[in-house]
Design a protein around this motif. Structure first.
Motif, mmCIF file in Angstrom:
data_model
loop_
_atom_site.group_PDB
_atom_site.id
_atom_site.type_symbol
_atom_site.label_atom_id
_atom_site.label_comp_id
_atom_site.label_asym_id
_atom_site.label_seq_id
_atom_site.Cartn_x
_atom_site.Cartn_y
_atom_site.Cartn_z
ATOM 1 N N LEU A 268 9.949 -34.336 -43.625
ATOM 2 C CA LEU A 268 10.273 -35.059 -42.400
ATOM 3 C C LEU A 268 11.313 -34.341 -41.558
ATOM 4 N N ARG A 269 11.463 -33.037 -41.771
ATOM 5 C CA ARG A 269 12.372 -32.269 -40.923
ATOM 6 C C ARG A 269 11.678 -31.930 -39.618
ATOM 7 N N VAL A 270 12.428 -31.996 -38.536
ATOM 8 C CA VAL A 270 11.885 -31.658 -37.231
ATOM 9 C C VAL A 270 12.135 -30.179 -36.963
ATOM 10 N N ILE A 271 11.070 -29.428 -36.698
ATOM 11 C CA ILE A 271 11.192 -28.006 -36.397
ATOM 12 C C ILE A 271 10.605 -27.737 -35.021
ATOM 13 N N ARG A 272 10.902 -26.562 -34.495
ATOM 14 C CA ARG A 272 10.401 -26.171 -33.190
ATOM 15 C C ARG A 272 9.029 -25.515 -33.315
ATOM 16 N N ALA A 273 8.315 -25.500 -32.182
ATOM 17 C CA ALA A 273 7.045 -24.801 -32.160
ATOM 18 C C ALA A 273 7.239 -23.315 -32.420
ATOM 19 N N SER A 274 8.398 -22.771 -32.049
ATOM 20 C CA SER A 274 8.673 -21.352 -32.277
ATOM 21 C C SER A 274 8.811 -21.032 -33.761
ATOM 22 N N ASP A 275 9.038 -22.046 -34.591
ATOM 23 C CA ASP A 275 9.177 -21.848 -36.031
ATOM 24 C C ASP A 275 7.895 -22.178 -36.793
ATOM 25 N N SER A 276 6.772 -22.313 -36.067
ATOM 26 C CA SER A 276 5.519 -22.686 -36.720
ATOM 27 C C SER A 276 4.363 -21.901 -36.111
ATOM 28 N N PRO A 277 3.410 -21.450 -36.943
ATOM 29 C CA PRO A 277 2.217 -20.784 -36.423
ATOM 30 C C PRO A 277 1.069 -21.747 -36.147
ATOM 31 N N ARG A 278 1.336 -23.052 -36.243
ATOM 32 C CA ARG A 278 0.300 -24.056 -36.062
ATOM 33 C C ARG A 278 0.064 -24.341 -34.587
ATOM 34 N N SER A 279 -1.110 -24.903 -34.286
ATOM 35 C CA SER A 279 -1.436 -25.352 -32.936
ATOM 36 C C SER A 279 -0.950 -26.782 -32.771
ATOM 37 N N VAL A 280 0.021 -26.978 -31.891
ATOM 38 C CA VAL A 280 0.630 -28.287 -31.690
ATOM 39 C C VAL A 280 0.602 -28.637 -30.209
ATOM 40 N N SER A 281 0.140 -29.844 -29.895
ATOM 41 C CA SER A 281 0.190 -30.373 -28.535
ATOM 42 C C SER A 281 1.115 -31.575 -28.528
ATOM 43 N N VAL A 282 1.860 -31.740 -27.446
ATOM 44 C CA VAL A 282 2.817 -32.836 -27.361
ATOM 45 C C VAL A 282 2.625 -33.582 -26.045
ATOM 46 N N ILE A 283 2.506 -34.896 -26.140
ATOM 47 C CA ILE A 283 2.519 -35.770 -24.972
ATOM 48 C C ILE A 283 3.928 -36.335 -24.865
ATOM 49 N N ASP A 284 4.668 -35.920 -23.840
ATOM 50 C CA ASP A 284 6.056 -36.340 -23.729
ATOM 51 C C ASP A 284 6.179 -37.631 -22.931
ATOM 52 N N ARG A 285 7.418 -38.070 -22.746
ATOM 53 C CA ARG A 285 7.673 -39.343 -22.095
ATOM 54 C C ARG A 285 7.187 -39.356 -20.646
ATOM 55 N N ARG A 286 7.292 -38.206 -19.970
ATOM 56 C CA ARG A 286 6.834 -38.143 -18.585
ATOM 57 C C ARG A 286 5.342 -38.430 -18.477
#
Length: 730
Positions: free
Chosen positions: A128-146
Motif C-alpha cells: 500500500l505504498r504510494v509510488i510515482r509513475a517514474s518509479d514503475s515500468p507499468r502502464s498507469v492512467s489517472v483520472i484526477d479531480r479536475r
C-alpha cells in the motif's frame, strides 16, 4: 574583521561539532556541518525517494547519499558547497549551501522539476505504498479531480468508460463492469484506498455502485498486477483514492438535477485542528435507469454514501482511521407482472500506523468489511418484507497487513505479509449455508536504479485454505533514454483465485431441470502478460505515449455438463477448461494548443477464446476518445469541457446449448448478433459566479445514440448543478 583560527583549533571545533547534536548548528566559513534536507517534486510537493544527492568539494572529493522513502537526506558539507540532486524522471538540480546555515531537519528543501515524459501520477503498490509513475515500468492512467469535476459522473463507471481501452459491459440484471484489455468483472480488481470493494465473495461486483464522493483520483493499472495487489488482477486494477484532510476549514456542497430522473447531492467538511486532520463526506444519488434496462417507470436506483477519514501525526509516526458505508436500492422489471428488487448494504474501514523503524519505514493496517445482499420480488413499486422469494447473502472480510520499505543504496525495497479471513453466508446457495477461507500472502519488490535505467523485480506467494497456493513474479524495466524519451517494458504473471460459489456452490432449480455443484479441485486462473512502450515528450506542452501488449490466460473457469443426476436432472460444475488471449496497442496524445488542453487516445484490441476461436463477447476492437478543455476569463472564470467517445461494433456470443441460464440466447451458440458502434458526445460548462459558488450545465450522449444490443447506453441526458466551496483563510 575576520578572526582566523589556528589549524589545531579548527580541528578541535570540527571534532566538537561532529559530537554535538546537529539541530541548531550554524555553519561558519571553513567549518563542516551536516545538512539535513528533503527532496520534493516541484509539480505536487510530494517527496522523491531514492534521489541521488552529491556534495562537490573544492578538493574534488565527492560525498554521495540518497534520499530515504520520505525524501529526506543528510550529508556533510562546507560553506559554499554545491549539492547536485538527481532522480530518475526529473531534471538534475543544484543547490548552494549558504554560509549561515542551520542544519536542522528539513532546513534545506530541494524541489525537482519533473520531465515531461513522466506524468506526475501515482500508483499504489506492494504494501500500500504510494509510488510515482517514474518509479514503475507499468502502464498507469489517472483520472484526477479536475476530470472528475469536468465529467460530473454519478458513479465510477461513467468516469472509467471515458478512457480508451476501457469498455463498460453489462452484467444483467442490474450490474455493470469495466473491461481492461478485454477482461472484466472478477478479472479486474477494484479497490478503494488499496482495499477490495464489497460484494466480490457473492459475485455481486458492481462498479456502478461506487460513487465519486471525496475521491481525489482514480488510478487504472493495465495488465496483471498480482505481485502488487494479489488475486483478481488479470486484466488490471482500478484503485479509487480518497482525498486527504485539508489544512484549512473547507466546506463543499454539490447538487445536480437532470433528465432520466437524475438527482444528487453531496456535502463534505474537512479541516486540520491542531494535530488532527479529519474529513467527512456524505451524499445520495438516484435515477430511473438501471444498467441493462432502458425501461422507464419500473426501473429505479438510489444510493446513499457516507465516508470519513481521520489522520493524526504521533511524532515520527502517523495514525489513520478510515470508515465508510453505503446503502443501495435497485428496482427492475422481471415480466409484465413482477418487479425485482436488490438491496445492498455495506460498510468497511481500516486503522493504520506507519513510521520509521529498522532503518526504513513500517506500515501496519487492520481492515474490516461487512456486506449484505438481499433480493426480493413484488407486483408493486416496493418489495414485500419477508416474502417467500427473499434471498439474503452476507460476506465478512478481515485483513491484516505488515509491510516494510527501505532505500538501500540504489535499491528501493518493499516486503511484507498479509493475512485475511473471508466468510460467506449464503443459505441454500452454498453447501453448508456458509464457507470460510484463510489467505496468507508474502510479497517482495525491488526497484533498482542504474543511472538512467530502472529495473523492478518482485514476487507474491499466496496460500489459501480453500484452493491451495500460487506464486506470481514480475519483471520490468524503464529507460530514460533522453530527457524527451522514456522507454519501458514489463512481463508479469497474474492470477484469479476461484470463488466461494465456484468451489462450494450447490444450487438446485427443479423448474429449470438442472443443478449446479461446486468443484473443490478448481485451480486459480493464471495469465502471462508482456508489454512494451514508450513516451516522447519534446516539451511540457506535448507528449505521445504508445504501448503494445499481449495477455495469455489459462485455466479459465467455465461450466461443464456432468450428465444427469439420480433424479434425472442435468448437472453442471465449474471446471478449468477455457483459454483466452487479448492483445492490442494503446496510444494517447496530450497537448496544449492556443490555450486549449487536448487529450486524444486510440486503442486497438483483439480478444478471443483460444478453445473455440470465437471473439470474446462485446469486446470492441476499436475505441477512441477526444477531450478538449479550456478556461475563459468570463466573470470569475468559465471552464468548458467537450468529450467525444467512440466504441466500435462488437460480436455478441451466445451461451452454449444446455447452459443453466434462461433467456433468448440460452440455447444459441457462436456469434448470434452484433453490438452496434457508439459515438457519444458529452459537454459541460462551469461558470464561477462568485469566489465561492459555481454553476454548471451539461449533457451526456447529446447525439442521442442507442445502438443495437448496447445495453449500458443511456438516453440523452441534460443536467444542471451548483457547487459551493468555502475555504477559511487565515
Amino acid at each position: 574583521m575576520t578572526t582566523r583560527l589556528a589549524p589545531a583549533a579548527r580541528r578541535l571545533l570540527s571534532l566538537a561539532a561532529g559530537l554535538l547534536p546537529v539541530t541548531g548548528l550554524v555553519a561558519q566559513e571553513g567549518q563542516s556541518t551536516v545538512v539535513h534536507g528533503r527532496v520534493m517534486s516541484l509539480a505536487d510537493g510530494a517527496p522523491v525517494a531514492g534521489a541521488h544527492v552529491r556534495a562537490g568539494r573544492s578538493a574534488a572529493v565527492a560525498v554521495r547519499t540518497r534520499t530515504d522513502e520520505t525524501g529526506h537526506f543528510h550529508v556533510s558539507v562546507r560553506r559554499g558547497d554545491t549539492l547536485f540532486i538527481r532522480a530518475l524522471g526529473f531534471r538534475e538540480s543544484e543547490a548552494v549551501v549558504p554560509g549561515a546555515f542551520t542544519s536542522s531537519r528539513d532546513s534545506l528543501r530541494v524541489r525537482l522539476e519533473p520531465l515531461a515524459t513522466v506524468l506526475p501520477v501515482f500508483t499504489t503498490t506492494a504494501g500500500l505504498r504510494v509510488i510515482r509513475a517514474s518509479d514503475s515500468p507499468r502502464s498507469v492512467s489517472v483520472i484526477d479531480r479536475r476530470e472528475i469535476d469536468a465529467v460530473a459522473a454519478v458513479s465510477a463507471n461513467q468516469l472509467l468508460r471515458q478512457l480508451p481501452g476501457l469498455q463498460e459491459l453489462p452484467a444483467p440484471p442490474s450490474k455493470t463492469s469495466i473491461a481492461i484489455r478485454g477482461f472484466d468483472d472478477s478479472r479486474v480488481l477494484v479497490l478503494v484506498d488499496g482495499e477490495p470493494v464489497s460484494g466480490s465473495l457473492i459475485e455481486s461486483r458492481d462498479i456502478g455502485r461506487l460513487s465519486t464522493v471525496a475521491t481525489e483520483r482514480i488510478e487504472v493499472t493495465k495488465g496483471p498486477g498480482s505481485v502488487e495487489f494479489g488475486s483478481d488482477a488479470l486484466g488490471g486494477v482500478i484503485n479509487i483514492v480518497q482525498a486527504a484532510p485539508t489544512s484549512a476549514l473547507t466546506v463543499e456542497g454539490v447538487a445536480r438535477q437532470g433528465g432520466l430522473g437524475r438527482e444528487e447531492a453531496t456535502l463534505g467538511v474537512s479541516q486540520t485542528v491542531g494535530r488532527v486532520g479529519y474529513r467527512v463526506n456524505g451524499g445520495w444519488r438516484q435515477s430511473d435507469r438501471v444498467t441493462g434496462y432502458h425501461a422507464a417507470g419500473a426501473t429505479f436506483n438510489r444510493i446513499y454514501d457516507l465516508k470519513s477519514d481521520v489522520r493524526v501525526p504521533l511524532g515520527a509516526w502517523t495514525a489513520r482511521l478510515d470508515v465508510q458505508g453505503a446503502q443501495e436500492r435497485q428496482r427492475f422489471p422481471l415480466d409484465a407482472n413482477f418487479n425485482g428488487f436488490i438491496d445492498n448494504r455495506g460498510g468497511q474501514g481500516f486503522g493504520e500506523l506507519q513510521g520509521p523503524a529498522l532503518g526504513g519505514r513500517v506500515r501496519m493496517r487492520a481492515f474490516g468489511q461487512r456486506f449484505q445482499y438481499q433480493y426480493r420480488q413484488a407486483r408493486g413499486l416496493l418489495p414485500i418484507r419477508g416474502s417467500a422469494d427473499s434471498v439474503e447473502q452476507r460476506e465478512r472480510v478481515n485483513r491484516y497487513l505488515l509491510a516494510y520499505t527501505t532505500v538501500a543504496g540504489d535499491h528501493a525495497i518493499d516486503a511484507g505479509v498479509q493475512h485475511a479471513r473471508r466468510t460467506l453466508i449464503a443459505p441454500t446457495k452454498v453447501d453448508g449455508d456458509s464457507a470460510q477461507e484463510l489467505v496468507t500472502e508474502l510479497f517482495a519488490r525491488d526497484a533498482w536504479t542504474l543511472g538512467d535505467v530502472l529495473v523492478t523485480a518482485g514476487a507474491r506467494h499466496t496460500r489459501s485454505s480453500l484452493w491451495g497456493s500460487t506464486t506470481n513474479p514480475s519483471l520490468g524495466m524503464a529507460w530514460q533514454a533522453t530527457p524527451a524519451v522514456r522507454l519501458r517494458a514489463n512481463v508479469a504473471r497474474g492470477f484469479r483465485a476461484p470463488g466461494f460459489k465456484e468451489i462450494r456452490y450447490t444450487f438446485f432449480n427443479p423448474a429449470g431441470g438442472y443443478e449446479i455443484v461446486g468443484n473443490p479441485a478448481l485451480r486459480p486462473e493464471s495469465s502471462w502478460s508482456t508489454g512494451a512502450g514508450g513516451t516522447w515528450a519534446p516539451s511540457p506542452r506535448f507528449s505521445l505515449d504508445v504501448e503494445a501488449y499481449r495477455n495469455d490466460v489459462d485455466d479459465l473457469v467455465d461450466w461443464s455438463f456432468r450428465g444427469n443426476n439420480a433424479a434425472g436432472f442435468q448437472q453442471y460444475a465449474n471446471v478449468n477448461v477455457a483459454r483466452a488471449r487479448t492483445q492490442g496497442v494503446e496510444s494517447s496524445v496530450r497537448a496544449e494548443l492556443f490555450g486549449t488542453d487536448i487529450l486524444a487516445g486510440y486503442d486497438w484490441l483483439h480478444a478471443f477464446n483460444l478453445n473455440t476461436g470465437l471473439p470474446l463477447s462485446r469486446r470492441a476492437s476499436h475505441t477512441a476518445r477526444l477531450r478538449l478543455s479550456r478556461q475563459f476569463a468570463v466573470r470569475q472564470g468559465l471552464a468548458t469541457d467537450v468529450s467525444a467517445r467512440y466504441t466500435g461494433g462488437a460480436a455478441l456470443i451466445g451461451i452454449p446449448s444446455g447452459a443453466p441460464i434462461t433467456g433468448a440466447i440460452a440455447t444459441e451458440q457462436g456469434i448470434i448478433g452484433r453490438q452496434g458502434a457508439l459515438l457519444s458526445l458529452d459537454v459541460q460548462l462551469r461558470l464561477s459566479i462568485t469566489r465561492d459558488a459555481e454553476l454548471s450545465l451539461g449533457g451526456n450522449n447529446l447525439l442521442g445514440q442507442r445502438p443495437a444490443l448496447w445495453t449500458p447506453a443511456f438516453d440523452r441526458q441534460v443536467y444542471a448543478g451548483v457547487r459551493v466551496l468555502f475555504v477559511r483563510t487565515p
